[in-house]
Design a protein around this motif. Structure first.
Motif, PDB file in Angstrom:
ATOM      1  N   GLN A 197       0.953  -1.090  -0.023  1.00 32.28           N
ATOM      2  CA  GLN A 197      -0.016   0.051  -0.106  1.00 32.28           C
ATOM      3  C   GLN A 197       0.810   1.161  -0.130  1.00 32.28           C
ATOM      4  OE1 GLN A 197      -2.599   0.726   3.245  1.00 32.28           O
ATOM      5  NE2 GLN A 197      -3.257   2.673   2.364  1.00 32.28           N
ATOM      6  N   SER A 200      -3.671   5.975  -0.656  1.00 29.33           N
ATOM      7  CA  SER A 200      -4.948   5.483  -0.323  1.00 29.33           C
ATOM      8  C   SER A 200      -5.526   4.654  -1.465  1.00 29.33           C
ATOM      9  CB  SER A 200      -5.910   6.811   0.101  1.00 29.33           C
ATOM     10  OG  SER A 200      -5.823   7.564  -0.848  1.00 29.33           O
ATOM     11  N   PHE A 201      -6.621   3.758  -1.380  1.00 32.85           N
ATOM     12  CA  PHE A 201      -7.047   3.203  -2.189  1.00 32.85           C
ATOM     13  C   PHE A 201      -8.456   3.558  -2.829  1.00 32.85           C
ATOM     14  CE2 PHE A 201      -5.019   0.012   0.334  1.00 32.85           C
ATOM     15  CZ  PHE A 201      -3.834  -0.617  -0.612  1.00 32.85           C
ATOM     16  N   ASP A 202      -8.552   3.374  -4.246  1.00 31.88           N
ATOM     17  CA  ASP A 202     -10.095   3.929  -4.934  1.00 31.88           C
ATOM     18  C   ASP A 202     -10.981   2.877  -5.075  1.00 31.88           C
ATOM     19  OD1 ASP A 202      -9.223   2.291  -6.907  1.00 31.88           O
ATOM     20  OD2 ASP A 202      -8.687   3.804  -8.276  1.00 31.88           O
ATOM     21  N   TYR A 206      -7.423   0.141  -6.387  1.00 32.87           N
ATOM     22  CA  TYR A 206      -5.857   0.552  -6.859  1.00 32.87           C
ATOM     23  C   TYR A 206      -5.392   1.697  -5.849  1.00 32.87           C
ATOM     24  CZ  TYR A 206      -5.822  -2.424 -10.780  1.00 32.87           C
ATOM     25  OH  TYR A 206      -6.195  -3.436 -11.684  1.00 32.87           O
ATOM     26  N   SER A 207      -4.203   1.765  -5.547  1.00 26.90           N
ATOM     27  CA  SER A 207      -3.615   2.909  -4.626  1.00 26.90           C
ATOM     28  C   SER A 207      -3.520   3.967  -5.559  1.00 26.90           C
ATOM     29  CB  SER A 207      -2.440   2.413  -3.741  1.00 26.90           C
ATOM     30  OG  SER A 207      -1.558   2.389  -4.873  1.00 26.90           O
ATOM     31  N   SER A 208      -3.301   4.969  -4.792  1.00 24.13           N
ATOM     32  CA  SER A 208      -3.055   6.445  -5.635  1.00 24.13           C
ATOM     33  C   SER A 208      -1.643   6.459  -6.177  1.00 24.13           C
ATOM     34  CB  SER A 208      -3.382   7.667  -4.712  1.00 24.13           C
ATOM     35  OG  SER A 208      -2.406   7.352  -3.201  1.00 24.13           O
ATOM     36  N   GLU A 209      -0.994   5.619  -5.657  1.00 19.93           N
ATOM     37  CA  GLU A 209       0.566   5.462  -6.239  1.00 19.93           C
ATOM     38  C   GLU A 209       0.599   4.674  -7.543  1.00 19.93           C
ATOM     39  OE1 GLU A 209       3.014   7.193  -4.833  1.00 19.93           O
ATOM     40  OE2 GLU A 209       4.898   6.113  -5.800  1.00 19.93           O
ATOM     41  N   GLU A 210      -0.295   3.532  -7.444  1.00 16.80           N
ATOM     42  CA  GLU A 210      -0.634   2.996  -8.726  1.00 16.80           C
ATOM     43  C   GLU A 210      -1.056   3.483  -9.774  1.00 16.80           C
ATOM     44  OE1 GLU A 210      -0.629  -1.096  -5.883  1.00 16.80           O
ATOM     45  OE2 GLU A 210      -2.595  -0.375  -6.635  1.00 16.80           O
ATOM     46  N   THR A 231       0.988  -2.580  -9.571  1.00 16.06           N
ATOM     47  CA  THR A 231       1.016  -2.869  -7.966  1.00 16.06           C
ATOM     48  C   THR A 231       2.390  -2.213  -7.379  1.00 16.06           C
ATOM     49  OG1 THR A 231      -0.070  -4.906  -8.392  1.00 16.06           O
ATOM     50  CG2 THR A 231       0.966  -4.734  -6.467  1.00 16.06           C
TER      51      THR A 231
END
Ligand code: A2P
Length: 335
Positions: A197, A200-202, A206-210, A231
């Motif tokens: 992680q 934060s997740f959408d 998916y995480s904001s970084e992804e 990922t």
């Protein structure tokens, strides 16, 4: 010609590295202002035997500044950078606050230097994992056009700033002495662990970084259709990110051609001799600016034009500070 330069967030991991790199690359500085929070005001920092005093950031900090390098979080960037622009400075910002704005160029000098001309005062520095992936991808993309990527990242704790680096070091020291670990910056213990992680997740999971890899990648490559499945994983490594990347191309491209293109690419070092155990590793890419690429092979799971490779780069340098200073160098060529 020389320039008045301010670093916003000069006491942070990226800000400190920007200082070092401005000096290393002999950026033509007239006055240098080190801006941080009130907490750091008065702190002394020595660069190249010259002592600077950290200043508290206020609206007045940007008077008579030509170039601002932003190395602070989004909220600080949003609070001060528009003021800097209003006062006539040009800003190169490392936060994600403005990266996807239409009139803000998002620049990797090895990939899309031409886009810098479209700026209206703010130029954004891309996400660190995105920079490292695209420096490696660009030579292949220019030859065969990437259409789909599957990426797994192995991201160093420096991506969370000074506090990320300290948290890993403190946890390793605590564990070595049989003490309890303290968890403040990351969601879980990072020492001897991996945390899938970053951000934060959408609603899709998916995480904001992804999502940055897709959204920033599309903008930088000017490829709105580029499909990215990413990922992002935080790993107990100090300051180099590593990435496993599978890319499907529109045109044919074989391993030999990819090696040849990468061997001659700007900002890349080809390290690809698996028989003698030579491939990129994060320890080897620390404290330098090249993205190392290796483990290049044909994707055997598909008939498509697809290659897999592995790359590593220093997150604090090429992933942030060096890329920002390179953008500032492009800027002064225009000024
Ligand atoms: P400070 O050290 O005074 O808190 P990092 O991401 O490595 O933690 O760095 C964040 C940078 O942003 C630091 O230089 C930090 O300064 C700076 N910063 C944090 N809050 C503010 C603020 N309110 N105004 C200006 N700079 C800030």
């Amino acid at each position: 010609k020389t320039y008045n330069v301010a670093i916003l967030g000069a006491t942070g991991a990226v800000g400190q590295e920007m200082l070092k790199i401005l000096n290393e690359r002999k950026f033509p500085i007239k006055e240098l202002h080190l801006l941080a929070s009130k907490r750091s005001a008065g702190k002394k920092i020595t660069v190249n035997e010259k002592e600077y005093i950290v200043e508290e950031t206020t609206a007045n900090s940007f008077d008579n500044i030509d170039i601002v390098l932003g190395a602070a979080e989004n909220d600080i960037a949003k609070k001060y950078l528009p003021i800097a622009v209003e006062k006539g400075a040009i800003v190169v910002d490392n936060s994600s606050a403005y990266r996807l704005d239409k009139d803000v160029p998002l620049i990797i000098p090895e990939v899309n230097p031409q886009d810098i001309k479209k700026h209206h005062g703010i130029i954004a520095n891309p996400n660190c994992a995105t920079i490292i992936a695209l420096v490696a991808l660009q030579p292949l993309h220019a030859y065969a056009k990437a259409k789909r990527m599957v990426v797994s990242t192995y991201q160093a704790v420096s991506g969370a700033g000074v506090k990320g680096i300290m948290e890993l070091q403190q946890q390793l020291a605590a564990l070595a002495h049989g003490k309890e670990v303290e968890i403040q910056t990351f969601q879980h213990q990072i020492a001897y662990n991996l945390i899938p992680q970053i951000g934060s997740f959408d609603e899709n999971g998916y995480s904001s970084e992804e999502m940055k890899m897709q959204n920033e990648g599309r903008k930088i490559l000017n490829s709105p259709e580029l499909a990215v499945n990413c990922t992002c994983v935080r790993v107990p490594i100090l300051r180099s990110h590593s990435e496993s990347i599978m890319v499907e191309f529109e045109q044919p491209i074989d391993v030999e051609k990819a090696r040849e293109l990468l061997a001659n690419a700007k900002g890349v070092k080809l390290v690809d001799d698996p028989k003698s155990n030579q491939y990129p590793m994060p320890l080897d890419t620390t404290d330098q600016d090249l993205v190392y690429v290796g483990r290049i092979r044909k994707d055997i799971s598909t008939q498509a034009n697809a290659l897999s490779f592995w790359c590593c780069g220093d997150q604090v340098r090429k992933g942030a500070a060096t890329n920002a200073v390179q953008i500032a160098e492009l800027l002064i060529e225009e000024l």
